[in-house]
Design a protein around this motif. Sequence first.
Motif, short mmCIF file in Angstrom:
data_model
loop_
_atom_site.label_atom_id
_atom_site.label_comp_id
_atom_site.label_asym_id
_atom_site.label_seq_id
_atom_site.Cartn_x
_atom_site.Cartn_y
_atom_site.Cartn_z
N GLN A 1 77.31 143.37 50.12
CA GLN A 1 78.10 142.19 49.68
C GLN A 1 77.30 141.27 48.44
N PRO A 2 78.20 141.05 47.49
CA PRO A 2 77.25 139.71 45.94
C PRO A 2 76.80 138.81 47.15
N GLY A 3 75.50 138.25 46.68
CA GLY A 3 75.08 137.15 47.05
C GLY A 3 73.09 137.30 47.00
N SER A 4 72.56 136.61 47.27
CA SER A 4 71.53 135.91 47.11
C SER A 4 70.14 136.95 48.29
N TYR A 5 69.40 137.67 48.41
CA TYR A 5 69.03 138.31 48.89
C TYR A 5 66.73 138.47 48.80
N ASP A 6 66.38 138.15 50.51
CA ASP A 6 65.19 137.68 50.33
C ASP A 6 64.53 139.35 50.11
N VAL A 7 63.17 139.29 49.62
CA VAL A 7 62.43 140.38 50.17
C VAL A 7 60.52 140.14 50.27
N SER A 8 60.83 141.32 51.37
CA SER A 8 59.76 140.93 51.91
C SER A 8 58.83 142.72 51.91
N LEU A 9 57.61 141.91 51.86
CA LEU A 9 56.80 143.78 51.48
C LEU A 9 55.87 143.20 52.88
#
Length: 212
Positions: free
Chosen positions: A6-14
Motif C-alpha cells: 500500500q502507498p504510504g511512509s514506512y519506518d526502516v529498522s536494522l
Amino acid sequence: IVFYSQPGSYDVSLTVTDSFGTSSQTYTNFITYTDSVFPITNTTSLYEGFETGIFPPKSWQTPPASFSWESIDIDTGLNCLPNTVAYVNHYWIEQNGKEAYLISNKVQLGLGSTAQNWLTYNYAYCGFSGHADGLRIEVSTDCGATWDSIYGASGTALQTTSYVNSPWYPTCGSWATDSINLTNWGLNGDTIMVRFVAINDYGNRFFMDNVN
C-alpha cells in the motif's frame, strides 16, 4: 527484498547481533511509496498535454527501443497555436516494422452500470508516398504483463491530410480527433495502462496530443 502493498511512509529498522550483543537502529518514515494510479470519476478525468517540459511525463514510460517517442514544440497545434506535443520522427528513421512504445501511468476506470469510459486523443499525420507508418493502441489490466489491442491503423487509414514527401509539421486544420469507448471493450472499474505503439515504415512524422 521488501514489498510494500500500500502507498504510504514506512519506518526502516536494522538489527545487528554478534558475540558482543545486539544493536538496533530505526529510521522513521525512511521509505515513502506513492502509487501512480489515477482514479477516474464523474468529475475527474486524466489529461496529458505534454506541456510540462518533462518527457515522458511523470509515471509514463518509453521503454528502450531502436527509436522512440519524443516531445517537440510546433507552431501549429490543434487550435492553430504553438504547442508542445508527442511525436515520432518516422521521416528520419529507417527501422521498417520496428515499434516504439509510449506507456501511460495506471488509470482506474469508473465503475457502475451506467459508467462510460472513453479514451480520446488528437493526432496529425501526412504520410509519405509508398510508405505506411502505423499506430496501434493497446491496454493492459495486469500492470503491463500482457497487452490487448483496441485500435490499429496505418498508411492512408492513419492520414489526416494528403501525402507530403518531405519533412512535415502539422498545419492548421491537419489535426484529427479519435475516441475509443473502453466500456465497449469490457473495461469498467479496471485499473489499466494504455500503450501507444508507433510502427515505423520510413514514412513521415506522426504527432499526438491531448490524451484524455
